[in-house]
Design a protein around this motif. Structure first.
Motif, PDB file in Angstrom:
ATOM      1  N   GLN A 351       0.839  -1.206   0.000  1.00 59.44           N
ATOM      2  CA  GLN A 351       0.000   0.000   0.000  1.00 59.44           C
ATOM      3  C   GLN A 351       0.872   1.254   0.000  1.00 59.44           C
ATOM      4  OE1 GLN A 351      -3.540  -0.436   2.820  1.00 59.44           O
ATOM      5  NE2 GLN A 351      -2.545  -2.419   3.078  1.00 59.44           N
ATOM      6  N   GLY A 352       1.966   1.218   0.762  1.00 57.17           N
ATOM      7  CA  GLY A 352       2.873   2.366   0.801  1.00 57.17           C
ATOM      8  C   GLY A 352       3.540   2.597  -0.544  1.00 57.17           C
ATOM      9  N   LEU A 353       3.900   1.503  -1.236  1.00 56.20           N
ATOM     10  CA  LEU A 353       4.593   1.640  -2.529  1.00 56.20           C
ATOM     11  C   LEU A 353       3.653   2.144  -3.617  1.00 56.20           C
ATOM     12  CD1 LEU A 353       6.770  -1.634  -2.602  1.00 56.20           C
ATOM     13  CD2 LEU A 353       7.617   0.711  -2.410  1.00 56.20           C
ATOM     14  N   THR A 354       2.374   1.747  -3.530  1.00 54.30           N
ATOM     15  CA  THR A 354       1.431   2.115  -4.597  1.00 54.30           C
ATOM     16  C   THR A 354       0.610   3.352  -4.253  1.00 54.30           C
ATOM     17  OG1 THR A 354      -0.225   0.652  -3.618  1.00 54.30           O
ATOM     18  CG2 THR A 354       1.145  -0.289  -5.356  1.00 54.30           C
ATOM     19  N   ASP A 355       0.616   3.755  -2.970  1.00 61.32           N
ATOM     20  CA  ASP A 355      -0.223   4.860  -2.496  1.00 61.32           C
ATOM     21  C   ASP A 355      -1.703   4.578  -2.723  1.00 61.32           C
ATOM     22  OD1 ASP A 355       0.757   6.828  -0.941  1.00 61.32           O
ATOM     23  OD2 ASP A 355       1.285   8.209  -2.555  1.00 61.32           O
ATOM     24  N   GLU A 356      -2.056   3.297  -2.714  1.00 57.39           N
ATOM     25  CA  GLU A 356      -3.473   2.913  -2.820  1.00 57.39           C
ATOM     26  C   GLU A 356      -3.796   2.155  -1.540  1.00 57.39           C
ATOM     27  OE1 GLU A 356      -6.340  -0.232  -5.022  1.00 57.39           O
ATOM     28  OE2 GLU A 356      -4.337   0.013  -5.844  1.00 57.39           O
ATOM     29  N   TYR A 357      -4.755   2.663  -0.762  1.00 56.71           N
ATOM     30  CA  TYR A 357      -4.977   2.110   0.572  1.00 56.71           C
ATOM     31  C   TYR A 357      -6.241   1.268   0.613  1.00 56.71           C
ATOM     32  CZ  TYR A 357      -0.920   4.820   1.404  1.00 56.71           C
ATOM     33  OH  TYR A 357       0.369   5.284   1.308  1.00 56.71           O
ATOM     34  N   TRP A 358      -6.107   0.075   1.214  1.00 57.97           N
ATOM     35  CA  TRP A 358      -7.154  -0.949   1.144  1.00 57.97           C
ATOM     36  C   TRP A 358      -8.185  -0.766   2.258  1.00 57.97           C
ATOM     37  CZ3 TRP A 358      -3.962  -6.169   0.679  1.00 57.97           C
ATOM     38  CH2 TRP A 358      -3.068  -6.065  -0.395  1.00 57.97           C
ATOM     39  N   ASP A 359      -9.439  -1.204   2.008  1.00 58.23           N
ATOM     40  CA  ASP A 359     -10.409  -1.240   3.107  1.00 58.23           C
ATOM     41  C   ASP A 359     -10.195  -2.539   3.901  1.00 58.23           C
ATOM     42  OD1 ASP A 359     -11.766  -3.319   1.805  1.00 58.23           O
ATOM     43  OD2 ASP A 359     -13.163  -1.949   0.820  1.00 58.23           O
ATOM     44  N   ILE A 360     -10.823  -2.620   5.068  1.00 52.17           N
ATOM     45  CA  ILE A 360     -10.555  -3.734   5.982  1.00 52.17           C
ATOM     46  C   ILE A 360     -10.993  -5.077   5.390  1.00 52.17           C
ATOM     47  CG2 ILE A 360     -12.717  -3.432   7.297  1.00 52.17           C
ATOM     48  CD1 ILE A 360      -9.287  -4.466   8.776  1.00 52.17           C
ATOM     49  N   ASP A 361     -12.068  -5.067   4.574  1.00 54.08           N
ATOM     50  CA  ASP A 361     -12.508  -6.339   3.989  1.00 54.08           C
ATOM     51  C   ASP A 361     -11.444  -6.893   3.039  1.00 54.08           C
ATOM     52  OD1 ASP A 361     -14.814  -6.215   5.384  1.00 54.08           O
ATOM     53  OD2 ASP A 361     -16.008  -5.339   3.762  1.00 54.08           O
ATOM     54  N   ARG A 362     -10.782  -5.971   2.315  1.00 54.22           N
ATOM     55  CA  ARG A 362      -9.747  -6.438   1.394  1.00 54.22           C
ATOM     56  C   ARG A 362      -8.555  -6.998   2.172  1.00 54.22           C
ATOM     57  NH1 ARG A 362      -6.832  -3.005  -3.478  1.00 54.22           N
ATOM     58  NH2 ARG A 362      -5.401  -4.658  -4.094  1.00 54.22           N
ATOM     59  N   VAL A 363      -8.177  -6.313   3.268  1.00 54.48           N
ATOM     60  CA  VAL A 363      -7.051  -6.801   4.088  1.00 54.48           C
ATOM     61  C   VAL A 363      -7.387  -8.201   4.627  1.00 54.48           C
ATOM     62  CG1 VAL A 363      -5.696  -6.421   6.189  1.00 54.48           C
ATOM     63  CG2 VAL A 363      -6.324  -4.468   4.744  1.00 54.48           C
ATOM     64  N   ARG A 364      -8.592  -8.343   5.190  1.00 55.32           N
ATOM     65  CA  ARG A 364      -8.970  -9.636   5.784  1.00 55.32           C
ATOM     66  C   ARG A 364      -9.064 -10.732   4.715  1.00 55.32           C
ATOM     67  NH1 ARG A 364     -13.594  -7.020   9.672  1.00 55.32           N
ATOM     68  NH2 ARG A 364     -12.222  -6.470  11.393  1.00 55.32           N
ATOM     69  N   GLY A 365      -9.664 -10.388   3.589  1.00 55.63           N
ATOM     70  CA  GLY A 365      -9.838 -11.386   2.519  1.00 55.63           C
ATOM     71  C   GLY A 365      -8.495 -11.886   2.003  1.00 55.63           C
ATOM     72  N   GLN A 366      -7.563 -10.935   1.769  1.00 55.59           N
ATOM     73  CA  GLN A 366      -6.239 -11.316   1.267  1.00 55.59           C
ATOM     74  C   GLN A 366      -5.468 -12.104   2.327  1.00 55.59           C
ATOM     75  OE1 GLN A 366      -4.367 -10.033  -1.794  1.00 55.59           O
ATOM     76  NE2 GLN A 366      -6.435 -10.004  -2.527  1.00 55.59           N
TER      77      GLN A 366
END
Ligand code: NAD
Length: 411
Positions: A351-366
């Motif tokens: 997320q830091g490298l791309t500057d695109e920040y994920w929502d919590i569902d995406r973090v949990r799913g991944q």
């Protein structure tokens, strides 16, 4: 094998290297760190005097990617401890499918003796004096004695030095400075995902009962998810004692109770038991989530659980594991079960490298996808080779590292 954690790590490395049929030159390469850094820095304390602090950072092997992982601020930190943990992180990253090498470091200091200002100056000083750092070099995260707060200061110091924003240079930082959601729950939730898969594999899912030792950052999150998932947590313990309720403990309510009272002891509707009784209960799954070496050759023969999942680091000693294996009690090892924190740290870096920040569902799913894959790969190798899951995890990790080492032409 001695009590030194580095000796234990190297012992496991050599055993797994033999099982994996590793090229002896690769084993030799992986038996020593790529580099160790020991440095000192002066810091002015609030009362005006100057104190000289000793700090370390160990880089073990970066065949799979840049160095990454925790920073300890503890008064008994040793270089050997940092080396052991850097080797462990090298393996853990490989097990978790994370393209990173193992790093570990910190400062010899009791953070409890520091004022808030001193802690900030110490975090910034460590960053300033750390010889090698940056998103593509070495990404320090938090560990014992450090926190989201220290990591925020370290990021700010690093960005002041280089003169540009570089959120991927530090892990475990607050979301307000480009950290990721889900850091607090990552390890405990990862254990839960592994648990869900393992109880299916071992035919324990139906009406499954669980004992959890430890109700801190890892154990409390796991226990809450177990309750919410409909599993029956029949006993929980912490350093002050343990509690039992045959019909199950509501760990969501217990979590609030522990926040208010500081311990699981005397939670309404439960009866007190000792920590020995806790570990030796008749139960489907035992999850040690407190400290290392709680299942040893002294109590291994008394363990009645059908499956042990290591949420803590090293809770089952090697001798005890042999005894458990002899009694047909499988152990899901720490390098698999608690790799969730390292996986979410990797997501933080992405997320830091791309500057695109994920929502919590995406973090949990991944997280669920990644850690379930790590568990399944381990279980498959254990089945194919008829070896323990710990050995299987290390074998898989070492073979992946060996492939990279060879393609790079290092040996
Ligand atoms: P924590 O300090 O937040 O909680 C530890 C818990 O264990 C507390 O409830 C404490 O009372 C209990 N405890 C301590 N000593 C005990 C003893 N002798 N007997 C019974 N209970 C005892 O720690 P944590 O962050 O939850 O970490 C727990 C384990 O998981 C450690 O082995 C740690 O290295 C490992 N781990 C943690 C993380 C993480 O993200 N926090 C990641 C990977 C591994």
């Amino acid at each position: 094998m001695g009590a030194n954690p580095l000796d234990t790590a190297l012992y496991t490395l050599r055993e797994a290297a033999g099982e994996a049929g590793l090229d002896p030159k690769v084993t030799e390469l992986l038996s020593t760190p790529k580099r160790t850094m020991e440095f000192t820095f002066p810091m002015r304390m609030d009362k005006g005097e100057v104190r000289i602090f000793t700090a370390y950072r160990v880089h073990w092997c970066d065949a799979l990617g840049g160095f990454k992982d925790g920073t300890r601020f503890t008064d008994n930190l040793t270089l050997d401890e940092c080396k052991a943990l850097a080797l462990w992180m090298t393996i853990k990253h490989s097990v978790g499918g994370i393209p990173a090498g193992g790093g570990k470091g910190g400062v010899i200091v009791d953070p409890g003796e520091l004022s808030e200002w001193e802690l900030e100056r110490l975090s910034r000083s460590y960053m300033r004096h750390l010889p090698l750092k940056g998103a593509w070099v070495d990404v320090p995260g938090a560990d014992i004695g450090t926190s989201e707060k220290t990591q925020g200061w370290m990021l700010d110091e690093y960005e002041s030095i280089v003169g540009f924003h570089s959120p991927a240079a530090i892990n475990d930082k607050p979301t307000a400075v480009s950290g990721t959601l889900g850091t607090d729950e990552a390890t405990g939730l990862g254990v839960y995902y592994v648990f869900e898969q393992a109880v299916k594999d071992f035919d324990l899912a139906e009406g499954c009962s669980v004992v959890v030792q430890g109700f801190g950052k890892v154990g409390s999150v796991l226990a809450k998810y177990l309750t919410e998932g409909g599993y029956k947590v029949i006993a929980v313990g912490d350093i002050y004692g343990a509690i039992h309720a045959a019909d199950g403990i509501d760990c969501v309510k217990l979590d609030q109770y522990v926040r208010d009272s500081g311990s699981v002891v005397d939670f309404p509707g439960t009866k007190p038991i000792s920590n020995h009784e806790l570990l030796e209960m008749e139960v489907d799954v035992l999850v040690p989530a407190a400290v290392q070496s709680v299942i040893t050759d002294q109590n291994a023969s008394k363990i009645k659980a059908k499956l042990v999942i290591e949420a803590a680091n090293g809770p089952v000693t090697p001798d005890a594991e042999k005894e458990l294996q002899g009694n047909n009690i499988p152990v899901v090892p720490d390098v698999v079960a608690n790799v969730g924190g390292a996986i979410v740290c990797h997501f933080e870096r992405i997320q830091g490298l791309t500057d695109e920040y994920w929502d919590i569902d995406r973090v949990r799913g991944q997280l669920k996808d990644w850690i379930t894959r790590a568990y399944q790969n381990t279980a498959a190798t254990a089945g194919e080779k008829n070896i323990s899951m710990r050995m299987a995890a290390w074998v898989n990790a070492l073979q992946k590292i060996e492939a990279s080492v060879k393609k790079r032409g290092w040996v």
